[in-house]
Scaffold this motif. Structure first.
Motif, PDB file in Angstrom:
ATOM      1  N   UNK A 163       0.959  -1.251   0.046  1.00 14.03           N
ATOM      2  CA  UNK A 163       0.085  -0.089   0.035  1.00 14.03           C
ATOM      3  C   UNK A 163       1.151   1.345   0.067  1.00 14.03           C
ATOM      4  N   UNK A 164       1.889   1.232   0.613  1.00 12.32           N
ATOM      5  CA  UNK A 164       3.041   2.735   0.989  1.00 12.32           C
ATOM      6  C   UNK A 164       3.024   2.476  -0.683  1.00 12.32           C
ATOM      7  N   UNK A 165       3.656   1.404  -1.105  1.00 12.86           N
ATOM      8  CA  UNK A 165       4.686   1.494  -2.745  1.00 12.86           C
ATOM      9  C   UNK A 165       3.761   1.667  -3.700  1.00 12.86           C
ATOM     10  N   UNK A 166       2.633   1.791  -2.949  1.00 12.02           N
ATOM     11  CA  UNK A 166       1.435   2.200  -4.502  1.00 12.02           C
ATOM     12  C   UNK A 166       1.382   3.431  -4.449  1.00 12.02           C
ATOM     13  N   UNK A 167       1.116   4.160  -2.862  1.00 10.14           N
ATOM     14  CA  UNK A 167       0.597   6.242  -2.765  1.00 10.14           C
ATOM     15  C   UNK A 167       2.302   6.048  -3.402  1.00 10.14           C
ATOM     16  N   UNK A 168       3.369   5.610  -2.873  1.00 14.28           N
ATOM     17  CA  UNK A 168       5.013   6.733  -3.430  1.00 14.28           C
ATOM     18  C   UNK A 168       4.496   6.140  -4.984  1.00 14.28           C
ATOM     19  N   UNK A 169       4.758   5.348  -5.731  1.00 12.04           N
ATOM     20  CA  UNK A 169       4.483   5.714  -7.412  1.00 12.04           C
ATOM     21  C   UNK A 169       3.538   6.592  -8.164  1.00 12.04           C
ATOM     22  N   UNK A 170       2.006   6.363  -7.466  1.00 10.64           N
ATOM     23  CA  UNK A 170       1.170   7.301  -7.380  1.00 10.64           C
ATOM     24  C   UNK A 170       1.511   8.683  -7.465  1.00 10.64           C
ATOM     25  N   UNK A 171       2.428   8.831  -6.013  1.00 14.43           N
ATOM     26  CA  UNK A 171       2.733  10.441  -6.185  1.00 14.43           C
ATOM     27  C   UNK A 171       4.351  10.918  -7.561  1.00 14.43           C
ATOM     28  N   UNK A 172       4.608  10.235  -7.199  1.00 17.27           N
ATOM     29  CA  UNK A 172       5.391  10.121  -8.377  1.00 17.27           C
ATOM     30  C   UNK A 172       5.221  10.720  -9.210  1.00 17.27           C
TER      31      UNK A 172
END
Length: 328
Positions: A163-172
């Motif tokens: 979930x954290x990885x997903x948020x990181x990629x969406x923000x990038x």
């Protein structure tokens, strides 16, 4: 705990025996092939009733993911011996998914004739009810923020750190108008929260703890997508709420989530694909609408309670009929 088990074991056996004698069921069913399987087998022999085992999860996969499984003295191999023993004496083995059916057939080909798929039923009327106020209002989520929901235990087998990885990629990718609303709790909650703070992503997460089922369904209905990296009943519940799911192509997921038709089906750990797909559907509302309708139709076809009730009745009748013939 062992001393208490020894003390209460005779009482438990006696109480179960009295219940069975009182209600006189036609079949003894166990919901797993291990401890409950032994209980079921014991009572089926004592009371001369057919014995069936329903299989609800992949215990081997759970073991590999350090999640829900069954071991004897810490050994999965010993548990497998018990599993084989229970299957040998069962009149039917009833996995709830084709995936589990194929897995058991591959491991125990000599039990193939005992196996029948026994799907999870779902009451679709419950998915249409709204007994709670708007989730968006309750958690003060602005209208311009898309809700990505996660419902389940915060435990290893649910890939919660992704979930954290997903948020990181969406923000990038400059996609920031979203909130990941988590209904659930578990042993990894603190670690996940610490990781989210370290990545400076706290503004995108809300931890709501465990919630009543009716509220969970309301969350599903208000979600842009439901994130189910690993999902069981949650996948059925999601699609029944006209909400597509994003999940990994593991376990039984491909039976219910067809990529780009009823949801997003990504290879394990391919967060990039999930993120790109979420961004795509956020910009293509007509295709998102088709996805939602397809999701509902697909799950209704395979899991509506009326259809499943008839299927189960047929399976039970078959077992009872065979048992009576063999008993003559």
């Amino acid at each position: 705990k062992f001393l208490l088990l020894i003390f209460y074991f005779p009482k438990i056996i006696f109480e179960i025996y009295l219940k069975i004698k009182k209600f006189n069921p036609d079949i003894i069913r166990s919901t797993e092939p291990y401890l409950l399987g032994l209980f079921g087998l014991l009572f089926s022999k004592i009371l001369k009733k057919p014995f069936i085992i329903s299989i609800h999860t992949d215990y081997d996969l759970g073991n590999r993911l350090k999640g829900h499984t069954f071991k004897i003295f810490g050994s999965r191999k010993l548990a497998k011996k018990l599993e084989s023993f229970s299957f040998k004496f069962a009149n039917r083995i009833l996995p709830i998914r084709e995936y589990l059916s194929n897995k058991i057939k591959n491991e125990y080909p000599h039990f193939t004739n005992k196996i029948r798929v026994f799907p999870h039923p779902f009451d679709f009327n419950k998915a249409q009810l709204q007994t709670f106020q708007s989730i968006r209002s309750e958690f003060s989520i602005p209208k311009d923020k898309k809700i990505l929901s996660f419902v389940g235990r915060l435990s290893p087998e649910n890939f919660v750190f992704d979930l954290c990885k997903l948020a990181e990629i969406l923000n990038k990718k400059n996609f920031r108008d979203y909130v990941i609303l988590i209904f659930g709790d578990g042993e990894l909650k603190q670690q996940l929260q610490n990781l989210i703070r370290q990545k400076n992503l706290s503004q995108h997460f809300i931890f709501a703890g465990f919630q009543p089922r009716e509220k969970v369904i309301q969350l599903r209905k208000e979600s842009f997508f439901s994130i189910c990296f690993m999902g069981g009943m949650s996948l059925i519940e999601t699609l029944a709420s006209y909400t597509p799911a994003a999940c990994y192509n593991i376990e039984w997921h491909s039976e219910i989530v067809i990529d780009k038709k009823t949801g997003i089906l990504a290879n394990k750990d391919d967060i990039e694909y999930i993120a790109n797909s979420l961004i795509y559907y956020s910009k293509n509302k007509n295709e998102l609408s088709n996805l939602k309708n397809n999701a509902y139709k697909h799950v209704f076809k395979n899991h509506n309670s009326k259809k499943i009730s008839k299927l189960k009745a047929d399976h039970y009748s078959e077992v009872i009929s065979e048992y009576k013939k063999s008993d003559k």
